[in-house]
Scaffold this motif. Structure first.
Motif, PDB file in Angstrom:
ATOM      1  N   ILE A 103       0.842  -1.205   0.000  1.00  0.00           N
ATOM      2  CA  ILE A 103       0.000   0.000   0.000  1.00  0.00           C
ATOM      3  C   ILE A 103       0.870   1.246   0.000  1.00  0.00           C
ATOM      4  CG2 ILE A 103      -1.728   1.315   1.285  1.00  0.00           C
ATOM      5  CD1 ILE A 103      -2.710  -1.410   2.420  1.00  0.00           C
ATOM      6  N   ARG A 104       1.927   1.233   0.807  1.00  0.00           N
ATOM      7  CA  ARG A 104       2.817   2.389   0.866  1.00  0.00           C
ATOM      8  C   ARG A 104       3.527   2.608  -0.481  1.00  0.00           C
ATOM      9  NH1 ARG A 104       5.035   5.989   4.638  1.00  0.00           N
ATOM     10  NH2 ARG A 104       6.015   7.554   3.297  1.00  0.00           N
ATOM     11  N   THR A 105       3.908   1.528  -1.143  1.00  0.00           N
ATOM     12  CA  THR A 105       4.533   1.640  -2.459  1.00  0.00           C
ATOM     13  C   THR A 105       3.562   2.253  -3.466  1.00  0.00           C
ATOM     14  OG1 THR A 105       5.966  -0.264  -2.046  1.00  0.00           O
ATOM     15  CG2 THR A 105       5.604   0.362  -4.341  1.00  0.00           C
ATOM     16  N   ALA A 106       2.304   1.819  -3.411  1.00  0.00           N
ATOM     17  CA  ALA A 106       1.279   2.371  -4.301  1.00  0.00           C
ATOM     18  C   ALA A 106       1.065   3.851  -4.018  1.00  0.00           C
ATOM     19  CB  ALA A 106      -0.022   1.597  -4.146  1.00  0.00           C
ATOM     20  N   LEU A 107       1.115   4.215  -2.744  1.00  0.00           N
ATOM     21  CA  LEU A 107       0.975   5.629  -2.361  1.00  0.00           C
ATOM     22  C   LEU A 107       2.145   6.453  -2.903  1.00  0.00           C
ATOM     23  CD1 LEU A 107      -0.284   6.049   1.329  1.00  0.00           C
ATOM     24  CD2 LEU A 107      -1.027   7.330  -0.676  1.00  0.00           C
ATOM     25  N   ASP A 108       3.352   5.918  -2.775  1.00  0.00           N
ATOM     26  CA  ASP A 108       4.535   6.627  -3.264  1.00  0.00           C
ATOM     27  C   ASP A 108       4.463   6.828  -4.776  1.00  0.00           C
ATOM     28  OD1 ASP A 108       5.521   6.752  -0.701  1.00  0.00           O
ATOM     29  OD2 ASP A 108       6.850   5.018  -0.913  1.00  0.00           O
ATOM     30  N   THR A 109       3.987   5.814  -5.478  1.00  0.00           N
ATOM     31  CA  THR A 109       3.837   5.922  -6.931  1.00  0.00           C
ATOM     32  C   THR A 109       2.810   6.984  -7.286  1.00  0.00           C
ATOM     33  OG1 THR A 109       4.403   3.575  -7.218  1.00  0.00           O
ATOM     34  CG2 THR A 109       3.242   4.654  -9.039  1.00  0.00           C
ATOM     35  N   TYR A 110       1.734   7.018  -6.521  1.00  0.00           N
ATOM     36  CA  TYR A 110       0.686   8.030  -6.767  1.00  0.00           C
ATOM     37  C   TYR A 110       1.234   9.437  -6.563  1.00  0.00           C
ATOM     38  CZ  TYR A 110      -3.802  10.466  -6.421  1.00  0.00           C
ATOM     39  OH  TYR A 110      -4.855  11.335  -6.612  1.00  0.00           O
ATOM     40  N   LEU A 167     -10.437  -4.293  -3.857  1.00  0.00           N
ATOM     41  CA  LEU A 167     -10.127  -5.705  -3.608  1.00  0.00           C
ATOM     42  C   LEU A 167      -8.646  -5.982  -3.857  1.00  0.00           C
ATOM     43  CD1 LEU A 167     -13.210  -7.510  -5.225  1.00  0.00           C
ATOM     44  CD2 LEU A 167     -12.668  -7.331  -2.790  1.00  0.00           C
ATOM     45  N   LYS A 168      -8.048  -6.726  -2.945  1.00  0.00           N
ATOM     46  CA  LYS A 168      -6.657  -7.155  -3.095  1.00  0.00           C
ATOM     47  C   LYS A 168      -6.604  -8.458  -3.900  1.00  0.00           C
ATOM     48  CE  LYS A 168      -5.434  -5.564   1.588  1.00  0.00           C
ATOM     49  NZ  LYS A 168      -4.945  -6.053   2.900  1.00  0.00           N
ATOM     50  N   PRO A 169      -5.590  -8.676  -4.703  1.00  0.00           N
ATOM     51  CA  PRO A 169      -4.539  -7.711  -5.063  1.00  0.00           C
ATOM     52  C   PRO A 169      -5.089  -6.688  -6.058  1.00  0.00           C
ATOM     53  CG  PRO A 169      -4.237  -9.743  -6.280  1.00  0.00           C
ATOM     54  CD  PRO A 169      -5.390  -9.991  -5.346  1.00  0.00           C
ATOM     55  N   PHE A 170      -4.615  -5.479  -5.978  1.00  0.00           N
ATOM     56  CA  PHE A 170      -5.123  -4.416  -6.840  1.00  0.00           C
ATOM     57  C   PHE A 170      -4.030  -3.925  -7.788  1.00  0.00           C
ATOM     58  CE2 PHE A 170      -3.785  -2.677  -2.722  1.00  0.00           C
ATOM     59  CZ  PHE A 170      -2.789  -1.807  -3.114  1.00  0.00           C
ATOM     60  N   LEU A 171      -4.464  -3.346  -8.883  1.00  0.00           N
ATOM     61  CA  LEU A 171      -3.541  -2.736  -9.830  1.00  0.00           C
ATOM     62  C   LEU A 171      -3.298  -1.284  -9.435  1.00  0.00           C
ATOM     63  CD1 LEU A 171      -5.090  -4.053 -13.178  1.00  0.00           C
ATOM     64  CD2 LEU A 171      -3.143  -5.013 -11.916  1.00  0.00           C
ATOM     65  N   GLN A 172      -2.180  -0.736  -9.873  1.00  0.00           N
ATOM     66  CA  GLN A 172      -1.877   0.664  -9.556  1.00  0.00           C
ATOM     67  C   GLN A 172      -2.967   1.592 -10.097  1.00  0.00           C
ATOM     68  OE1 GLN A 172       0.781   1.837  -7.679  1.00  0.00           O
ATOM     69  NE2 GLN A 172      -0.285   3.805  -7.753  1.00  0.00           N
ATOM     70  N   GLN A 228      -6.138   0.967 -10.372  1.00  0.00           N
ATOM     71  CA  GLN A 228      -7.288   0.897  -9.467  1.00  0.00           C
ATOM     72  C   GLN A 228      -7.025   1.695  -8.199  1.00  0.00           C
ATOM     73  OE1 GLN A 228      -7.186  -3.431  -9.296  1.00  0.00           O
ATOM     74  NE2 GLN A 228      -9.114  -3.559 -10.435  1.00  0.00           N
ATOM     75  N   PHE A 229      -5.801   1.596  -7.696  1.00  0.00           N
ATOM     76  CA  PHE A 229      -5.435   2.363  -6.509  1.00  0.00           C
ATOM     77  C   PHE A 229      -5.505   3.856  -6.797  1.00  0.00           C
ATOM     78  CE2 PHE A 229      -2.457   4.450  -3.641  1.00  0.00           C
ATOM     79  CZ  PHE A 229      -2.783   3.887  -2.411  1.00  0.00           C
ATOM     80  N   ASN A 230      -5.021   4.261  -7.971  1.00  0.00           N
ATOM     81  CA  ASN A 230      -5.048   5.679  -8.344  1.00  0.00           C
ATOM     82  C   ASN A 230      -6.482   6.210  -8.380  1.00  0.00           C
ATOM     83  OD1 ASN A 230      -2.301   5.524  -8.599  1.00  0.00           O
ATOM     84  ND2 ASN A 230      -2.289   5.540 -10.841  1.00  0.00           N
ATOM     85  N   GLU A 231      -7.397   5.405  -8.904  1.00  0.00           N
ATOM     86  CA  GLU A 231      -8.800   5.817  -8.955  1.00  0.00           C
ATOM     87  C   GLU A 231      -9.363   6.024  -7.549  1.00  0.00           C
ATOM     88  OE1 GLU A 231     -13.195   4.224 -10.469  1.00  0.00           O
ATOM     89  OE2 GLU A 231     -11.393   3.050 -10.910  1.00  0.00           O
ATOM     90  N   ALA A 232      -9.011   5.112  -6.635  1.00  0.00           N
ATOM     91  CA  ALA A 232      -9.469   5.235  -5.249  1.00  0.00           C
ATOM     92  C   ALA A 232      -8.926   6.501  -4.600  1.00  0.00           C
ATOM     93  CB  ALA A 232      -9.050   4.005  -4.447  1.00  0.00           C
ATOM     94  N   LEU A 233      -7.634   6.773  -4.799  1.00  0.00           N
ATOM     95  CA  LEU A 233      -7.028   7.983  -4.223  1.00  0.00           C
ATOM     96  C   LEU A 233      -7.600   9.239  -4.843  1.00  0.00           C
ATOM     97  CD1 LEU A 233      -4.797   8.591  -2.076  1.00  0.00           C
ATOM     98  CD2 LEU A 233      -5.203   6.185  -2.606  1.00  0.00           C
TER      99      LEU A 233
END
Length: 240
Positions: free
Chosen positions: A16-23, A106-111, A113-118
């Motif tokens: 999750i932290r890696t996805a946040l850093d990428t965002y 839902l896990k596992p998620f794609l980057q 999908q994470f970007n859309e949530a953020l």
């Protein structure tokens, strides 16, 4: 923006932290202060001490306490928190959306999908309105949704916030109500109070019981009107 991340599995927390850093790398216009929690108990302790967040990324299935229960506590203190649930099951999806979560991931998620949530969570934060208040110890920029209630004491106003802080400024209650009456969640209660109905947990007799434990007396002459306004507000919230 203040962000909380909570997952009891270290590997998942790191993902999750890696996805946040990428965002954040692709959104340099935003600045995030991030707190990580390894258990529901840890984040609940911080929240009970008055810590509030703009965005919360919460695992749901954690030992002892569900992420939905954590979110309920957080939203009681700050209804404008953008809650994103992350889980391996869709079992709690209905509960999550009933709480007005901005996303259920839902896990596992794609980057992507994470970007859309953020993006959704950030939009919710940016849509909030703020007031600039010249208080006795300085000027504060206060989110309207964080005001629990305002109390008139002598020639001063005491503004009680969901963070647990209280601001003191010299102003008449009638002047303050003119400034915030456009927000439907605020109601004038007698000559001494303005109350944010979002934080009212119960109307007991002639008293409004507030989420932070405060009890606001309702004048007898306006009791019927206050109770009706509260019930109308609750119905509108359910139908949103």
């Amino acid at each position: 923006m203040q962000i909380a991340v909570c997952d009891d599995i270290q590997k998942e927390l790191k993902l999750i932290r890696t996805a946040l850093d990428t965002y954040t790398e692709t959104h340099p216009e935003y600045h995030f202060d991030i707190d990580e929690y390894r258990s529901a108990d840890d984040i609940l302790y911080a929240v009970e001490k008055g810590k509030t967040y703009d965005i919360a990324l919460l695992d749901i299935c954690m030992p002892d306490v569900l992420g939905t229960d954590v979110a309920e506590k957080m939203l009681a203190q700050n209804p404008n928190t953008g809650v994103v649930f992350l889980t391996t099951s869709d079992e709690y999806a209905i509960t999550a959306y009933a709480m007005n979560a901005v996303h259920y991931l839902l896990k596992p998620f794609l980057q992507e999908q994470f970007n859309e949530a953020l993006d959704r969570a950030v939009r919710k934060t940016k849509e909030q309105d703020f007031l600039s208040l010249a208080c006795m110890d300085g000027v504060y920029r206060v989110c309207v949704g964080e005001i629990i209630f305002i109390e008139s004491q002598d020639h001063y106003l005491m503004i009680h916030l969901s963070s647990g802080a209280t601001l003191r400024l010299r102003r008449k209650l009638s002047q303050m109500f003119k400034e915030i009456h456009e927000y439907p969640e605020f109601i004038r209660v007698g000559a001494s109070y303005i109350v944010n109905l979002t934080f009212v947990r119960q109307v007991a007799g002639n008293t409004l019981e507030i989420a932070n434990g405060a009890k606001i007396p309702i004048p007898r002459r306006s009791s019927k009107e206050v109770k009706k306004t509260y019930m109308d507000f609750c119905r509108k919230e359910v139908l949103k």
